[in-house]
Scaffold this active site. Structure first.
Site, PDB file in Angstrom:
ATOM      1  N   ASP A   8      -4.131   8.036   0.432  1.00  0.00           N
ATOM      2  CA  ASP A   8      -4.367   6.805  -0.280  1.00  0.00           C
ATOM      3  C   ASP A   8      -4.741   6.850  -1.329  1.00  0.00           C
ATOM      4  O   ASP A   8      -6.035   7.645  -1.822  1.00  0.00           O
ATOM      5  CB  ASP A   8      -4.825   6.395   0.708  1.00  0.00           C
ATOM      6  CG  ASP A   8      -6.273   5.348   0.306  1.00  0.00           C
ATOM      7  OD1 ASP A   8      -5.783   4.271  -0.661  1.00  0.00           O
ATOM      8  OD2 ASP A   8      -6.826   4.771   1.349  1.00  0.00           O
ATOM      9  N   ASN A  51      -0.133  -8.445  -8.724  1.00  0.00           N
ATOM     10  CA  ASN A  51       0.701  -9.328  -9.843  1.00  0.00           C
ATOM     11  C   ASN A  51       0.232 -10.530 -10.051  1.00  0.00           C
ATOM     12  O   ASN A  51      -0.697  -9.902 -10.778  1.00  0.00           O
ATOM     13  CB  ASN A  51       0.679 -10.536  -8.198  1.00  0.00           C
ATOM     14  CG  ASN A  51      -0.886 -11.261  -7.775  1.00  0.00           C
ATOM     15  OD1 ASN A  51      -2.044 -11.399  -8.431  1.00  0.00           O
ATOM     16  ND2 ASN A  51      -1.283 -10.682  -6.254  1.00  0.00           N
ATOM     17  N   GLY A  65      -0.773  -4.895   0.474  1.00  0.00           N
ATOM     18  CA  GLY A  65      -0.526  -3.575   0.050  1.00  0.00           C
ATOM     19  C   GLY A  65      -1.687  -3.309  -0.443  1.00  0.00           C
ATOM     20  O   GLY A  65      -2.613  -2.804  -0.142  1.00  0.00           O
ATOM     21  N   VAL A  66      -1.323  -2.452  -1.522  1.00  0.00           N
ATOM     22  CA  VAL A  66      -1.988  -1.017  -2.436  1.00  0.00           C
ATOM     23  C   VAL A  66      -2.818  -1.644  -3.113  1.00  0.00           C
ATOM     24  O   VAL A  66      -4.074  -1.420  -3.376  1.00  0.00           O
ATOM     25  CB  VAL A  66      -1.362  -0.591  -3.280  1.00  0.00           C
ATOM     26  CG1 VAL A  66      -0.412  -0.946  -4.474  1.00  0.00           C
ATOM     27  CG2 VAL A  66      -1.951   0.650  -4.195  1.00  0.00           C
ATOM     28  N   ASP A  67      -2.715  -3.247  -3.442  1.00  0.00           N
ATOM     29  CA  ASP A  67      -3.593  -3.665  -4.568  1.00  0.00           C
ATOM     30  C   ASP A  67      -4.826  -4.330  -3.228  1.00  0.00           C
ATOM     31  O   ASP A  67      -6.157  -4.517  -3.619  1.00  0.00           O
ATOM     32  CB  ASP A  67      -2.610  -5.452  -5.313  1.00  0.00           C
ATOM     33  CG  ASP A  67      -3.449  -6.333  -5.564  1.00  0.00           C
ATOM     34  OD1 ASP A  67      -4.598  -5.587  -6.354  1.00  0.00           O
ATOM     35  OD2 ASP A  67      -3.181  -7.535  -6.111  1.00  0.00           O
ATOM     36  N   SER A 112       5.993  -2.192  -6.860  1.00  0.00           N
ATOM     37  CA  SER A 112       7.374  -3.071  -6.441  1.00  0.00           C
ATOM     38  C   SER A 112       8.218  -2.424  -5.641  1.00  0.00           C
ATOM     39  O   SER A 112       8.625  -3.121  -5.091  1.00  0.00           O
ATOM     40  CB  SER A 112       8.035  -3.171  -8.188  1.00  0.00           C
ATOM     41  OG  SER A 112       8.602  -4.355  -8.998  1.00  0.00           O
ATOM     42  N   THR A 113       8.066  -1.672  -5.100  1.00  0.00           N
ATOM     43  CA  THR A 113       8.834  -1.065  -3.962  1.00  0.00           C
ATOM     44  C   THR A 113       8.052  -1.119  -2.320  1.00  0.00           C
ATOM     45  O   THR A 113       8.563  -0.791  -2.181  1.00  0.00           O
ATOM     46  CB  THR A 113       8.996   0.903  -3.545  1.00  0.00           C
ATOM     47  OG1 THR A 113       7.612   1.146  -3.910  1.00  0.00           O
ATOM     48  CG2 THR A 113       9.404   1.168  -4.956  1.00  0.00           C
ATOM     49  N   GLY A 114       7.378  -1.905  -2.631  1.00  0.00           N
ATOM     50  CA  GLY A 114       6.782  -3.190  -0.659  1.00  0.00           C
ATOM     51  C   GLY A 114       7.237  -4.000  -0.638  1.00  0.00           C
ATOM     52  O   GLY A 114       8.279  -4.458  -0.535  1.00  0.00           O
ATOM     53  N   VAL A 115       6.600  -5.005  -0.832  1.00  0.00           N
ATOM     54  CA  VAL A 115       6.542  -6.296  -0.208  1.00  0.00           C
ATOM     55  C   VAL A 115       7.402  -6.533  -1.811  1.00  0.00           C
ATOM     56  O   VAL A 115       8.401  -7.614  -1.212  1.00  0.00           O
ATOM     57  CB  VAL A 115       5.973  -7.653   0.042  1.00  0.00           C
ATOM     58  CG1 VAL A 115       5.049  -7.000   0.493  1.00  0.00           C
ATOM     59  CG2 VAL A 115       4.699  -7.224  -1.898  1.00  0.00           C
TER      60      VAL A 115
HETATM   61  N1  AR6 Z   1      -2.205   3.686  -1.288  1.00  0.00           N
HETATM   62  C1  AR6 Z   1      -1.002   4.220  -1.908  1.00  0.00           C
HETATM   63  N2  AR6 Z   1       0.135   3.312  -1.928  1.00  0.00           N
HETATM   64  C2  AR6 Z   1      -0.019   2.348  -0.859  1.00  0.00           C
HETATM   65  C3  AR6 Z   1      -1.383   2.619  -0.124  1.00  0.00           C
HETATM   66  C4  AR6 Z   1      -2.313   2.657  -1.109  1.00  0.00           C
HETATM   67  N3  AR6 Z   1      -3.711   2.913  -0.292  1.00  0.00           N
HETATM   68  N4  AR6 Z   1      -0.997   1.252   0.449  1.00  0.00           N
HETATM   69  C5  AR6 Z   1       0.461   0.486   0.234  1.00  0.00           C
HETATM   70  N5  AR6 Z   1       0.630   1.155  -1.262  1.00  0.00           N
HETATM   71  P1  AR6 Z   1       2.706  -2.834  -2.209  1.00  0.00           P
HETATM   72  P2  AR6 Z   1       4.938  -4.147  -4.776  1.00  0.00           P
HETATM   73  C6  AR6 Z   1       2.005   1.627  -1.332  1.00  0.00           C
HETATM   74  O1  AR6 Z   1       3.653  -4.172  -1.377  1.00  0.00           O
HETATM   75  O2  AR6 Z   1       5.997  -4.397  -4.162  1.00  0.00           O
HETATM   76  C7  AR6 Z   1       0.997  -6.934  -3.269  1.00  0.00           C
HETATM   77  O3  AR6 Z   1       0.364  -8.157  -2.376  1.00  0.00           O
HETATM   78  C8  AR6 Z   1       3.307   1.050  -0.303  1.00  0.00           C
HETATM   79  O4  AR6 Z   1       3.318   2.041   0.277  1.00  0.00           O
HETATM   80  O5  AR6 Z   1       1.547  -2.570  -2.733  1.00  0.00           O
HETATM   81  O6  AR6 Z   1       5.122  -4.052  -6.222  1.00  0.00           O
HETATM   82  C9  AR6 Z   1      -0.172  -7.457  -4.725  1.00  0.00           C
HETATM   83  O7  AR6 Z   1      -1.210  -8.568  -4.829  1.00  0.00           O
HETATM   84  C10 AR6 Z   1       4.322   0.994  -1.596  1.00  0.00           C
HETATM   85  O8  AR6 Z   1       5.178   2.421  -1.680  1.00  0.00           O
HETATM   86  O9  AR6 Z   1       3.071  -3.682  -4.104  1.00  0.00           O
HETATM   87  C11 AR6 Z   1       1.586  -8.583  -5.535  1.00  0.00           C
HETATM   88  O10 AR6 Z   1       1.246  -9.365  -5.082  1.00  0.00           O
HETATM   89  C12 AR6 Z   1       3.539   0.770  -3.193  1.00  0.00           C
HETATM   90  O11 AR6 Z   1       2.314   1.063  -2.512  1.00  0.00           O
HETATM   91  C13 AR6 Z   1       2.289  -7.140  -4.372  1.00  0.00           C
HETATM   92  O12 AR6 Z   1       1.644  -7.191  -3.176  1.00  0.00           O
HETATM   93  C14 AR6 Z   1       3.693  -0.657  -3.532  1.00  0.00           C
HETATM   94  O13 AR6 Z   1       3.924  -1.481  -1.969  1.00  0.00           O
HETATM   95  C15 AR6 Z   1       3.003  -6.429  -4.870  1.00  0.00           C
HETATM   96  O14 AR6 Z   1       3.743  -6.252  -4.421  1.00  0.00           O
END
Ligand code: AR6
Length: 173
Positions: free
Chosen positions: A14, A28, A36-38, A121-124
């Site tokens: 984490d 964003n 997500g991570v944000d 970018s690899t999540g949502v």
């Molecule tokens: N620690 C490390 N990695 C994490 C954690 C954590 N606590 N939580 C999630 N991840 P994402 P995006 C990983 O969706 O695709 C947000 O709403 C996750 O498994 O967080 O860039 C922002 O505000 C994935 O591998 O980010 C934007 O609107 C990675 O973090 C949008 O999502 C990124 O996934 C950005 O989307």
């Protein structure tokens, strides 16, 4: 890319727990938080973080802005705005490379000795994980080649995600 593997560490964690000079958030364009991570970073940092972010006027895709880290154990947060994946014809690959490049420029300018990246970018946002890993490692390696002496950490959220990075690290030269 084997020769860089001691400078680039791939971990499963984490990112909010890492005691590094900076963590890189996958934000964003509003910089006002999200899921997500944000979301995890804003929750762990406390409400002061969004107050500082609100003064920054947002951030363009491919760019980064740096803030304090408040209650997080790291010193700084670099907020990177990755591209949404629309299929690859909208400049997504170069925008993702720009995120890594601009975050490293901030690290260099501010003499940060350790920096941990989330998998931007690899999540949502839906960026293909294999392509994202290659772009991340190529961009980070260029900074090491150009003299960055600090520790770079790729922070994956699951063991399964690490394989995309190991695949690149063990097959490229
Ligand atoms: N620690 C490390 N990695 C994490 C954690 C954590 N606590 N939580 C999630 N991840 P994402 P995006 C990983 O969706 O695709 C947000 O709403 C996750 O498994 O967080 O860039 C922002 O505000 C994935 O591998 O980010 C934007 O609107 C990675 O973090 C949008 O999502 C990124 O996934 C950005 O989307």
């Amino acid at each position: 890319m084997e020769k860089y593997s001691d400078k680039i560490k791939v971990v499963v964690a984490d990112i909010t727990t890492l005691k590094v000079d900076a963590i890189v958030n996958a934000a964003n364009r509003s910089l006002l938080g999200g899921g997500g991570v944000d979301g995890a970073i804003h929750r762990a940092a406390g409400p002061e973080l969004v107050k500082e972010c609100a003064t920054l006027g947002g951030c363009q895709t491919g760019h980064c802005k740096m803030t304090d880290a408040y209650k997080l154990p790291c010193k700084k947060v670099i907020h990177a705005v990755g591209p949404v994946w629309y299929g690859g014809q909208q400049g997504e690959e170069s925008l993702l490379a720009s995120c890594y490049d601009n975050a490293m420029k901030l690290a260099e300018e501010n003499h940060l000795e350790s920096i941990a990246f989330s998998c931007i970018s690899t999540g949502v946002y839906g960026f293909p994980k294999d392509k994202a890993a290659r772009i991340a490692l190529q961009t980070l390696s260029a900074h090491i080649r150009d003299g960055y002496q600090g520790q770079i950490i790729i922070c994956c959220f699951s063991e399964a995600d690490t394989r995309y990075y190991y695949q690149v690290l063990t097959t490229d030269n």
